[in-house]
Design a protein around this motif. Structure first.
Motif, PDB file in Angstrom:
ATOM      1  N   ARG A 273      -6.956 -10.691  -5.587  1.00 30.32           N
ATOM      2  CA  ARG A 273      -7.245  -9.848  -4.585  1.00 30.32           C
ATOM      3  C   ARG A 273      -8.706  -9.580  -4.484  1.00 30.32           C
ATOM      4  O   ARG A 273      -9.459  -8.995  -5.310  1.00 30.32           O
ATOM      5  CB  ARG A 273      -6.671  -8.388  -4.951  1.00 30.32           C
ATOM      6  CG  ARG A 273      -6.538  -7.247  -3.945  1.00 30.32           C
ATOM      7  CD  ARG A 273      -6.092  -7.560  -2.602  1.00 30.32           C
ATOM      8  NE  ARG A 273      -6.041  -6.747  -1.682  1.00 30.32           N
ATOM      9  CZ  ARG A 273      -6.966  -6.354  -0.675  1.00 30.32           C
ATOM     10  NH1 ARG A 273      -7.903  -6.731  -0.435  1.00 30.32           N
ATOM     11  NH2 ARG A 273      -6.477  -5.329   0.056  1.00 30.32           N
ATOM     12  N   PRO A 282      -9.132  -2.167  -0.122  1.00 28.43           N
ATOM     13  CA  PRO A 282      -7.708  -1.306   0.341  1.00 28.43           C
ATOM     14  C   PRO A 282      -7.970   0.289   0.012  1.00 28.43           C
ATOM     15  O   PRO A 282      -8.905   0.574  -0.798  1.00 28.43           O
ATOM     16  CB  PRO A 282      -6.536  -1.840  -0.544  1.00 28.43           C
ATOM     17  CG  PRO A 282      -7.350  -2.299  -1.905  1.00 28.43           C
ATOM     18  CD  PRO A 282      -8.628  -2.840  -1.447  1.00 28.43           C
ATOM     19  N   LEU A 284      -6.976   3.907  -1.082  1.00 31.45           N
ATOM     20  CA  LEU A 284      -5.999   4.449  -2.214  1.00 31.45           C
ATOM     21  C   LEU A 284      -4.706   4.759  -1.415  1.00 31.45           C
ATOM     22  O   LEU A 284      -3.664   4.588  -1.904  1.00 31.45           O
ATOM     23  CB  LEU A 284      -6.528   5.669  -2.824  1.00 31.45           C
ATOM     24  CG  LEU A 284      -6.122   6.156  -4.058  1.00 31.45           C
ATOM     25  CD1 LEU A 284      -6.084   4.979  -5.352  1.00 31.45           C
ATOM     26  CD2 LEU A 284      -6.853   7.402  -4.780  1.00 31.45           C
ATOM     27  N   GLN A 286      -3.240   3.256   0.911  1.00 31.10           N
ATOM     28  CA  GLN A 286      -2.461   1.803   0.836  1.00 31.10           C
ATOM     29  C   GLN A 286      -1.916   1.558  -0.377  1.00 31.10           C
ATOM     30  O   GLN A 286      -0.721   1.079  -0.290  1.00 31.10           O
ATOM     31  CB  GLN A 286      -3.339   0.953   1.602  1.00 31.10           C
ATOM     32  CG  GLN A 286      -3.593   1.325   2.923  1.00 31.10           C
ATOM     33  CD  GLN A 286      -4.822   0.373   3.682  1.00 31.10           C
ATOM     34  OE1 GLN A 286      -5.561  -0.301   2.865  1.00 31.10           O
ATOM     35  NE2 GLN A 286      -4.842   0.112   4.770  1.00 31.10           N
ATOM     36  N   CYS A 287      -2.671   1.710  -1.428  1.00 33.85           N
ATOM     37  CA  CYS A 287      -2.064   1.565  -2.579  1.00 33.85           C
ATOM     38  C   CYS A 287      -0.886   2.190  -3.087  1.00 33.85           C
ATOM     39  O   CYS A 287      -0.001   1.727  -3.714  1.00 33.85           O
ATOM     40  CB  CYS A 287      -3.191   1.632  -3.726  1.00 33.85           C
ATOM     41  SG  CYS A 287      -4.340   0.403  -3.788  1.00 33.85           S
ATOM     42  N   TYR A 288      -0.914   3.476  -2.875  1.00 30.93           N
ATOM     43  CA  TYR A 288       0.063   4.419  -3.114  1.00 30.93           C
ATOM     44  C   TYR A 288       1.398   4.202  -2.193  1.00 30.93           C
ATOM     45  O   TYR A 288       2.495   3.786  -2.726  1.00 30.93           O
ATOM     46  CB  TYR A 288      -0.133   5.879  -2.849  1.00 30.93           C
ATOM     47  CG  TYR A 288      -1.062   6.504  -3.682  1.00 30.93           C
ATOM     48  CD1 TYR A 288      -1.345   5.837  -5.193  1.00 30.93           C
ATOM     49  CD2 TYR A 288      -2.045   7.531  -3.519  1.00 30.93           C
ATOM     50  CE1 TYR A 288      -1.938   6.777  -6.048  1.00 30.93           C
ATOM     51  CE2 TYR A 288      -2.563   8.184  -4.296  1.00 30.93           C
ATOM     52  CZ  TYR A 288      -2.791   7.732  -5.566  1.00 30.93           C
ATOM     53  OH  TYR A 288      -3.725   8.215  -6.636  1.00 30.93           O
ATOM     54  N   LEU A 296       3.944  -3.379  -4.211  1.00 32.08           N
ATOM     55  CA  LEU A 296       2.686  -3.441  -5.226  1.00 32.08           C
ATOM     56  C   LEU A 296       3.344  -2.708  -6.632  1.00 32.08           C
ATOM     57  O   LEU A 296       3.821  -1.823  -6.639  1.00 32.08           O
ATOM     58  CB  LEU A 296       1.529  -2.435  -4.764  1.00 32.08           C
ATOM     59  CG  LEU A 296       0.097  -2.596  -5.359  1.00 32.08           C
ATOM     60  CD1 LEU A 296      -0.488  -4.072  -4.973  1.00 32.08           C
ATOM     61  CD2 LEU A 296      -0.846  -1.500  -4.847  1.00 32.08           C
ATOM     62  N   LEU A 298       1.870  -1.675 -10.385  1.00 35.94           N
ATOM     63  CA  LEU A 298       0.718  -1.255 -11.017  1.00 35.94           C
ATOM     64  C   LEU A 298       0.478  -2.243 -12.473  1.00 35.94           C
ATOM     65  O   LEU A 298      -0.756  -2.296 -12.840  1.00 35.94           O
ATOM     66  CB  LEU A 298       0.757   0.257 -11.404  1.00 35.94           C
ATOM     67  CG  LEU A 298      -0.325   0.951 -12.200  1.00 35.94           C
ATOM     68  CD1 LEU A 298      -1.484   0.839 -10.956  1.00 35.94           C
ATOM     69  CD2 LEU A 298      -0.128   2.258 -12.396  1.00 35.94           C
ATOM     70  N   GLY A 303      -1.891  -5.700  -8.379  1.00 36.41           N
ATOM     71  CA  GLY A 303      -1.780  -4.376  -8.186  1.00 36.41           C
ATOM     72  C   GLY A 303      -2.922  -3.701  -8.969  1.00 36.41           C
ATOM     73  O   GLY A 303      -3.694  -2.708  -8.257  1.00 36.41           O
ATOM     74  N   SER A 306      -5.886  -4.157  -6.644  1.00 35.03           N
ATOM     75  CA  SER A 306      -5.803  -3.595  -5.673  1.00 35.03           C
ATOM     76  C   SER A 306      -6.513  -2.183  -5.948  1.00 35.03           C
ATOM     77  O   SER A 306      -7.303  -1.568  -5.274  1.00 35.03           O
ATOM     78  CB  SER A 306      -4.679  -3.418  -5.123  1.00 35.03           C
ATOM     79  OG  SER A 306      -4.170  -4.734  -4.623  1.00 35.03           O
ATOM     80  N   PHE A 307      -5.894  -1.246  -7.002  1.00 34.47           N
ATOM     81  CA  PHE A 307      -6.245  -0.070  -7.215  1.00 34.47           C
ATOM     82  C   PHE A 307      -7.794  -0.081  -7.813  1.00 34.47           C
ATOM     83  O   PHE A 307      -8.364   0.966  -7.435  1.00 34.47           O
ATOM     84  CB  PHE A 307      -5.572   0.498  -8.409  1.00 34.47           C
ATOM     85  CG  PHE A 307      -4.291   1.373  -7.997  1.00 34.47           C
ATOM     86  CD1 PHE A 307      -4.333   2.682  -7.783  1.00 34.47           C
ATOM     87  CD2 PHE A 307      -3.177   0.520  -7.840  1.00 34.47           C
ATOM     88  CE1 PHE A 307      -3.229   3.341  -7.137  1.00 34.47           C
ATOM     89  CE2 PHE A 307      -1.936   1.427  -7.138  1.00 34.47           C
ATOM     90  CZ  PHE A 307      -2.080   2.784  -6.929  1.00 34.47           C
ATOM     91  N   ALA A 310      -9.944  -0.119  -4.628  1.00 36.91           N
ATOM     92  CA  ALA A 310      -9.922   1.198  -3.784  1.00 36.91           C
ATOM     93  C   ALA A 310     -10.501   2.131  -4.502  1.00 36.91           C
ATOM     94  O   ALA A 310     -11.377   3.038  -3.712  1.00 36.91           O
ATOM     95  CB  ALA A 310      -8.306   1.584  -3.594  1.00 36.91           C
TER      96      ALA A 310
END
Length: 322
Positions: A273, A282, A284, A286-288, A296, A298, A303, A306-307, A310
């Motif tokens: 990513r 991304p 946060l 969008q991650c949630y 996604l 974790l 994942g 991504s986090f 973010a």
């Protein structure tokens, strides 16, 4: 090392019958990223959580345990039932409830839930600090950052954070308040039982600035600055002055930088990513949403990357002044 797939017999040795009763069920809990094995335990005397974390020389577990004991005695952390310090095993009462983020989903409950979280943090920050050493997230952030920025795929927009670190250091020098602190007060480590909040997972605890806990909470709950300031004012029992606002902004930025680099450090292959520019990272939110939809995970590299992007983006973009 105890993992989620550890044999039942291996875990039973940490669950003395004299304290928990006959064990009926042991189920892995898929929470956290620290590497500890965490298990829900049902036994004759109730429900418990067994946490076994890998021990290393001078790993700070003794201090973690001192902080956790004081927090448990004050009913800030769940009651401790059994400890085997040599192997890093802790059995505590299991809180029948939900992560605080789920409790906050009901708008009618938000004031009461947030009020309880802030009260528990305020009480934690008032506990005795005897025999507890400092746990400086700024030093930790710099060390993790130096280790991560040389890796292929580390975002170029975060390649030089020394000016930010220096400004954060000056803000902390200007505000000498230091207390007993959790140092990882993300919503996954705060539980709501319907009446009060509880803090769990004390691995990062030590002496630090009390606003780091508040800033971490505000970061992961995506609170706007004025709401975050109002929670800090409730914690302090007084409106924030210029120094307090500067400290909070600095520690909010630091919380994003720490959390982002830690997540990125979990991923071996950063190409899963990418974010060539800050705008490509991304959000946060969008991650949630990805977690809620199942798109996604974790525990997956995608994942975690991504986090990481973010959170790091929030830390890079967060202002240090008005």
């Amino acid at each position: 090392m105890i993992e989620g797939s550890a044999p039942r017999d291996e875990l039973l040795r940490f669950l003395p019958e004299g304290k928990v009763g006959v064990v009926q069920d042991i189920t892995p809990i898929s929470l956290g990223l620290s590497g500890a094995g965490v298990f829900a335990v049902t036994a004759a005397r109730g429900t418990f959580v067994l946490r076994v974390q890998p021990r290393q020389p001078n790993d700070g577990f003794a201090q973690q345990l001192r902080v956790q004991r004081r927090a448990a005695e004050a009913a800030i952390a769940p009651a401790l039932v059994h400890v085997e310090e040599a192997v890093g095993a802790v059995v505590s009462q299991r809180i029948a409830g939900m992560p605080v983020s789920a409790a906050l989903a009901n708008p009618d409950d938000r004031p009461r839930v947030l009020g309880s979280v802030i009260e528990q943090l305020r009480r934690l920050h008032a506990l005795d600090t005897t025999n507890i050493t400092p746990s400086d997230p700024l030093v930790y952030a710099r060390n993790v950052y130096e280790a991560q920025r040389a890796r292929p795929g580390f975002p170029a927009w975060a390649s030089d954070l020394e000016a930010s670190f220096a400004t954060i250091a000056r803000a902390l020098e200007a505000d000498p308040r230091r207390t007993l602190s959790h140092n990882d007060a993300n919503p996954g480590n705060v539980l709501w039982d319907g009446e009060r909040a509880w803090l769990v997972d004390w691995e990062a605890s030590g002496i630090g600035h009390p606003y780091y806990d508040l800033a971490t909470l505000a970061l992961f709950l995506r609170l706007d600055e004025q709401t975050a300031f109002s929670l800090a004012a409730a914690h302090d029992g007084a409106p924030l002055n210029d120094v307090s606002r500067a400290t909070f902004r600095a520690l909010f930025k630091l919380a994003g930088l720490v959390s982002g680099t830690v997540f990125l450090g979990l991923v071996n292959d950063s190409s899963v990513r990418s974010a060539p520019t800050l705008a490509d990272a991304p959000t946060l939110g969008q991650c949630y949403e990805g977690l809620r939809s199942g798109q996604l995970q974790l525990q997956s590299p995608h994942g975690q990357m991504s986090f990481g992007l973010a959170l790091l983006a929030i830390g890079v973009a967060a202002p240090l002044s008005d």
